[in-house]
Write a protein that holds these residues in place. Structure first.
Motif, PDB file in Angstrom:
ATOM      1  N   VAL A   7       0.868  -1.185   0.000  1.00 12.76           N
ATOM      2  CA  VAL A   7       0.000   0.000   0.000  1.00 12.76           C
ATOM      3  C   VAL A   7       0.897   1.224   0.000  1.00 12.76           C
ATOM      4  CG1 VAL A   7      -1.793   1.282   1.226  1.00 12.76           C
ATOM      5  CG2 VAL A   7      -1.787  -1.224   1.308  1.00 12.76           C
ATOM      6  N   ASP A   8       0.778   2.045  -1.028  1.00 13.70           N
ATOM      7  CA  ASP A   8       1.586   3.262  -1.153  1.00 13.70           C
ATOM      8  C   ASP A   8       0.668   4.467  -1.001  1.00 13.70           C
ATOM      9  OD1 ASP A   8       3.681   5.044  -1.718  1.00 13.70           O
ATOM     10  OD2 ASP A   8       3.281   4.966  -3.872  1.00 13.70           O
ATOM     11  N   ILE A   9       0.827   5.204   0.101  1.00 13.40           N
ATOM     12  CA  ILE A   9      -0.016   6.369   0.388  1.00 13.40           C
ATOM     13  C   ILE A   9       0.758   7.633   0.040  1.00 13.40           C
ATOM     14  CG2 ILE A   9      -1.248   7.649   2.181  1.00 13.40           C
ATOM     15  CD1 ILE A   9      -1.550   5.011   3.688  1.00 13.40           C
ATOM     16  N   GLY A  10       0.239   8.412  -0.887  1.00 10.05           N
ATOM     17  CA  GLY A  10       0.896   9.654  -1.290  1.00 10.05           C
ATOM     18  C   GLY A  10       0.000  10.848  -1.105  1.00 10.05           C
ATOM     19  N   GLY A  11       0.561  12.026  -1.331  1.00 11.46           N
ATOM     20  CA  GLY A  11      -0.208  13.254  -1.167  1.00 11.46           C
ATOM     21  C   GLY A  11      -1.251  13.450  -2.246  1.00 11.46           C
ATOM     22  N   ALA A 118      13.192   2.879  -1.574  1.00 10.13           N
ATOM     23  CA  ALA A 118      14.614   2.505  -1.608  1.00 10.13           C
ATOM     24  C   ALA A 118      14.777   1.000  -1.514  1.00 10.13           C
ATOM     25  CB  ALA A 118      15.362   3.197  -0.472  1.00 10.13           C
ATOM     26  N   LEU A 119      13.958   0.383  -0.680  1.00  9.80           N
ATOM     27  CA  LEU A 119      14.001  -1.072  -0.537  1.00  9.80           C
ATOM     28  C   LEU A 119      13.634  -1.746  -1.859  1.00  9.80           C
ATOM     29  CD1 LEU A 119      14.656  -2.943   1.855  1.00  9.80           C
ATOM     30  CD2 LEU A 119      12.199  -3.046   2.331  1.00  9.80           C
ATOM     31  N   ALA A 120      12.640  -1.190  -2.569  1.00  2.18           N
ATOM     32  CA  ALA A 120      12.244  -1.744  -3.863  1.00  2.18           C
ATOM     33  C   ALA A 120      13.375  -1.630  -4.883  1.00  2.18           C
ATOM     34  CB  ALA A 120      11.000  -1.019  -4.379  1.00  2.18           C
ATOM     35  N   GLU A 121      14.036  -0.476  -4.928  1.00  3.09           N
ATOM     36  CA  GLU A 121      15.139  -0.292  -5.872  1.00  3.09           C
ATOM     37  C   GLU A 121      16.322  -1.197  -5.530  1.00  3.09           C
ATOM     38  OE1 GLU A 121      15.293   1.453  -8.671  1.00  3.09           O
ATOM     39  OE2 GLU A 121      13.317   2.386  -8.521  1.00  3.09           O
ATOM     40  N   LYS A 122      16.522  -1.467  -4.250  1.00  2.00           N
ATOM     41  CA  LYS A 122      17.563  -2.403  -3.825  1.00  2.00           C
ATOM     42  C   LYS A 122      17.225  -3.824  -4.286  1.00  2.00           C
ATOM     43  CE  LYS A 122      20.619  -4.598  -1.124  1.00  2.00           C
ATOM     44  NZ  LYS A 122      21.964  -4.859  -1.642  1.00  2.00           N
ATOM     45  N   TRP A 123      15.944  -4.151  -4.251  1.00  2.00           N
ATOM     46  CA  TRP A 123      15.472  -5.494  -4.546  1.00  2.00           C
ATOM     47  C   TRP A 123      15.587  -5.812  -6.037  1.00  2.00           C
ATOM     48  CZ3 TRP A 123       9.710  -7.146  -3.421  1.00  2.00           C
ATOM     49  CH2 TRP A 123       9.600  -8.550  -3.486  1.00  2.00           C
ATOM     50  N   ILE A 124      14.917  -5.000  -6.870  1.00  2.00           N
ATOM     51  CA  ILE A 124      14.852  -5.329  -8.298  1.00  2.00           C
ATOM     52  C   ILE A 124      15.063  -4.107  -9.194  1.00  2.00           C
ATOM     53  CG2 ILE A 124      13.371  -7.355  -8.002  1.00  2.00           C
ATOM     54  CD1 ILE A 124      10.977  -5.560  -8.805  1.00  2.00           C
ATOM     55  N   GLY A 125      15.581  -3.013  -8.635  1.00  3.66           N
ATOM     56  CA  GLY A 125      15.718  -1.796  -9.420  1.00  3.66           C
ATOM     57  C   GLY A 125      17.146  -1.335  -9.598  1.00  3.66           C
ATOM     58  N   ALA A 126      17.324  -0.024  -9.633  1.00  3.61           N
ATOM     59  CA  ALA A 126      18.630   0.574  -9.924  1.00  3.61           C
ATOM     60  C   ALA A 126      19.637   0.385  -8.803  1.00  3.61           C
ATOM     61  CB  ALA A 126      18.454   2.070 -10.216  1.00  3.61           C
ATOM     62  N   GLY A 127      19.194  -0.041  -7.631  1.00  2.00           N
ATOM     63  CA  GLY A 127      20.099  -0.287  -6.504  1.00  2.00           C
ATOM     64  C   GLY A 127      20.485  -1.748  -6.349  1.00  2.00           C
ATOM     65  N   ALA A 285      15.721   6.168 -11.238  1.00  6.32           N
ATOM     66  CA  ALA A 285      15.088   4.981 -10.665  1.00  6.32           C
ATOM     67  C   ALA A 285      14.554   4.114 -11.795  1.00  6.32           C
ATOM     68  CB  ALA A 285      13.961   5.396  -9.729  1.00  6.32           C
ATOM     69  N   GLU A 286      14.518   2.819 -11.569  1.00  3.79           N
ATOM     70  CA  GLU A 286      14.045   1.909 -12.606  1.00  3.79           C
ATOM     71  C   GLU A 286      12.583   1.526 -12.453  1.00  3.79           C
ATOM     72  OE1 GLU A 286      16.588  -1.491 -12.934  1.00  3.79           O
ATOM     73  OE2 GLU A 286      18.350  -0.295 -13.504  1.00  3.79           O
ATOM     74  N   LEU A 287      12.042   1.676 -11.245  1.00  4.65           N
ATOM     75  CA  LEU A 287      10.689   1.165 -10.999  1.00  4.65           C
ATOM     76  C   LEU A 287       9.615   2.230 -11.148  1.00  4.65           C
ATOM     77  CD1 LEU A 287      11.489  -1.151  -7.967  1.00  4.65           C
ATOM     78  CD2 LEU A 287      11.411  -1.723 -10.392  1.00  4.65           C
ATOM     79  N   ASN A 288      10.020   3.501 -11.227  1.00  3.81           N
ATOM     80  CA  ASN A 288       9.104   4.611 -11.463  1.00  3.81           C
ATOM     81  C   ASN A 288       7.893   4.549 -10.543  1.00  3.81           C
ATOM     82  OD1 ASN A 288      10.739   5.728 -13.516  1.00  3.81           O
ATOM     83  ND2 ASN A 288       9.994   4.183 -14.947  1.00  3.81           N
ATOM     84  N   GLU A 289       6.665   4.571 -11.117  1.00  4.92           N
ATOM     85  CA  GLU A 289       5.470   4.663 -10.271  1.00  4.92           C
ATOM     86  C   GLU A 289       5.192   3.383  -9.495  1.00  4.92           C
ATOM     87  OE1 GLU A 289       3.827   3.144 -14.245  1.00  4.92           O
ATOM     88  OE2 GLU A 289       5.433   4.461 -13.556  1.00  4.92           O
ATOM     89  N   HIS A 290       5.906   2.291  -9.811  1.00  2.27           N
ATOM     90  CA  HIS A 290       5.687   1.037  -9.092  1.00  2.27           C
ATOM     91  C   HIS A 290       6.559   0.907  -7.837  1.00  2.27           C
ATOM     92  CE1 HIS A 290       3.219  -0.183 -12.398  1.00  2.27           C
ATOM     93  NE2 HIS A 290       4.223  -0.282 -13.240  1.00  2.27           N
ATOM     94  N   ALA A 291       7.525   1.798  -7.672  1.00  2.84           N
ATOM     95  CA  ALA A 291       8.470   1.661  -6.558  1.00  2.84           C
ATOM     96  C   ALA A 291       7.763   1.665  -5.213  1.00  2.84           C
ATOM     97  CB  ALA A 291       9.516   2.776  -6.599  1.00  2.84           C
ATOM     98  N   VAL A 293       4.585   0.730  -4.228  1.00  7.13           N
ATOM     99  CA  VAL A 293       3.859  -0.479  -3.818  1.00  7.13           C
ATOM    100  C   VAL A 293       4.791  -1.679  -3.706  1.00  7.13           C
ATOM    101  CG1 VAL A 293       1.541   0.148  -4.573  1.00  7.13           C
ATOM    102  CG2 VAL A 293       3.121  -0.863  -6.206  1.00  7.13           C
ATOM    103  N   ILE A 294       5.784  -1.768  -4.611  1.00  7.13           N
ATOM    104  CA  ILE A 294       6.729  -2.877  -4.516  1.00  7.13           C
ATOM    105  C   ILE A 294       7.545  -2.751  -3.233  1.00  7.13           C
ATOM    106  CG2 ILE A 294       8.766  -3.958  -5.556  1.00  7.13           C
ATOM    107  CD1 ILE A 294       7.607  -3.198  -8.300  1.00  7.13           C
ATOM    108  N   GLY A 295       7.964  -1.526  -2.918  1.00  6.00           N
ATOM    109  CA  GLY A 295       8.738  -1.305  -1.697  1.00  6.00           C
ATOM    110  C   GLY A 295       7.928  -1.571  -0.448  1.00  6.00           C
ATOM    111  N   ALA A 296       6.648  -1.177  -0.463  1.00 10.11           N
ATOM    112  CA  ALA A 296       5.788  -1.447   0.697  1.00 10.11           C
ATOM    113  C   ALA A 296       5.642  -2.953   0.900  1.00 10.11           C
ATOM    114  CB  ALA A 296       4.423  -0.791   0.499  1.00 10.11           C
ATOM    115  N   ALA A 297       5.402  -3.678  -0.188  1.00 15.71           N
ATOM    116  CA  ALA A 297       5.311  -5.138  -0.086  1.00 15.71           C
ATOM    117  C   ALA A 297       6.637  -5.743   0.352  1.00 15.71           C
ATOM    118  CB  ALA A 297       4.872  -5.728  -1.425  1.00 15.71           C
TER     119      ALA A 297
END
Length: 310
Positions: A7-11, A118-127, A285-291, A293-297
């Motif tokens: 769940v990604d909560i934004g402004g 950041a966790l999402a990018e570490k997992w499967i993205g630019a990190g 970043a590689e995951l863009n708008e998906h970062a 929800v992927i990071g939250a999961a």
């Protein structure tokens, strides 16, 4: 197969997704953040969205490990309470973890949204494969998620990385956080649209402001040059404080692309204190708008995420 709910909560919007243990999105839904609604009403919408994305995607033999929530700070990651973020002023001490846990019989984890990304990018993205990097999100607001020595640096309550509320230029007035001259007031997506519109005397989106850059509008050009300076100076602070290997830039403003990355890198090359730090790369970043929800999961898969691709 194991899954988690992100769940990604934004402004400006909320996204909910079913995410598999390899980072793949099985089902996703997004809807606008309605500031006219109470936090309880919005959480009810989130609960219904979770039920919607799960329906038809998860079979009985498959396992949902939990629900991960990425939300703007300040918050308390341990108690799961959101404490009045500047972009969500009506969300005052909202116990979102408890409300979601009461609705679903699974563990609920909460983290600052930039940290989750950041966790999402570490997992499967630019990190991926990097042990030390900073994810800088430049969107409605500005925040940073920090991976240090292969671990997410969350701080004592999950609020590490709030670089958007560091003072850069007092000439920009008082921020919603109470300080004068925060980075958010200069270089966030909302600030760029607001300041650019005031300079040009017409209502402009952030993209429209950047489209006018370099077209002979002196006041606007000077302002955007100041945006690049502010982001460059903030990046040098990240390099000097964290000794980071690279800065990964996400969020809507990152769609400016190479002009933004090049200006930030150029500033780092001149001003980083450590000669080695002057070679720090700024990458998209590689995951863009998906970062989000992927990071939250990924909070539910955190041990797997941080042990992968070291």
């Amino acid at each position: 197969m194991e899954y988690a709910i992100g769940v990604d909560i934004g402004g400006t919007k909320i996204a909910v997704a079913v995410v598999g243990q390899s980072g793949e999105i099985a089902s996703k839904i997004a809807f606008p953040m309605d500031h006219a609604k109470s936090p309880d009403q919005v959480i009810d919408e989130i609960i219904q969205a979770i039920k919607h994305v799960v329906e038809g995607q998860i079979r009985k033999e498959q396992n949902i490990l939990g629900i991960g929530v990425g939300a703007p700070g300040p918050l308390d990651a341990w108690t799961g309470v959101i404490h009045r973020p500047p972009n969500l002023p009506s969300w005052i001490d909202v116990p979102i973890k408890g409300k979601l846990a009461a609705a679903f019989a699974v563990p609920v984890l909460i983290e600052n949204d930039a940290n989750a990304a950041a966790l999402a990018e570490k997992w499967i993205g630019a990190g991926k494969g990097s042990e030390n990097f900073t994810y800088l999100t430049i969107s409605t607001g500005i925040g940073a998620g920090i991976i240090a020595n292969g671990q997410l640096l969350s701080g004592s309550r999950g609020n590490a990385g709030e670089i958007g509320h560091t003072v850069i230029d007092p000439g920009y007035g008082r921020c919603s956080c109470g300080q004068i001259g925060c980075l958010d007031l200069i270089a966030s997506g909302r600030a760029i649209a607001k300041n650019g519109s005031e300079i040009m005397g017409e209502e402009l989106s952030t993209k429209a402001v950047f489209d006018l850059y370099g077209k002979g509008h002196k006041g606007l050009d000077e302002y955007i040059d100041h945006v690049f300076w502010a982001l460059g100076a903030s990046s040098v602070s990240l390099v000097n404080i964290l000794d980071t290997e690279k800065i990964i830039v996400g969020g809507g403003v990152s769609q400016i692309g190479e002009p933004l990355f090049q200006r930030m890198e150029a500033y780092i090359r001149i001003h980083a204190l450590n000669p080695a730090g002057r070679s720090t790369k700024v990458v998209p970043a590689e995951l863009n708008e998906h970062a989000g929800v992927i990071g939250a999961a990924a909070l539910c898969f955190s041990s797997l995420v941080l042990e992968t691709n070291k």
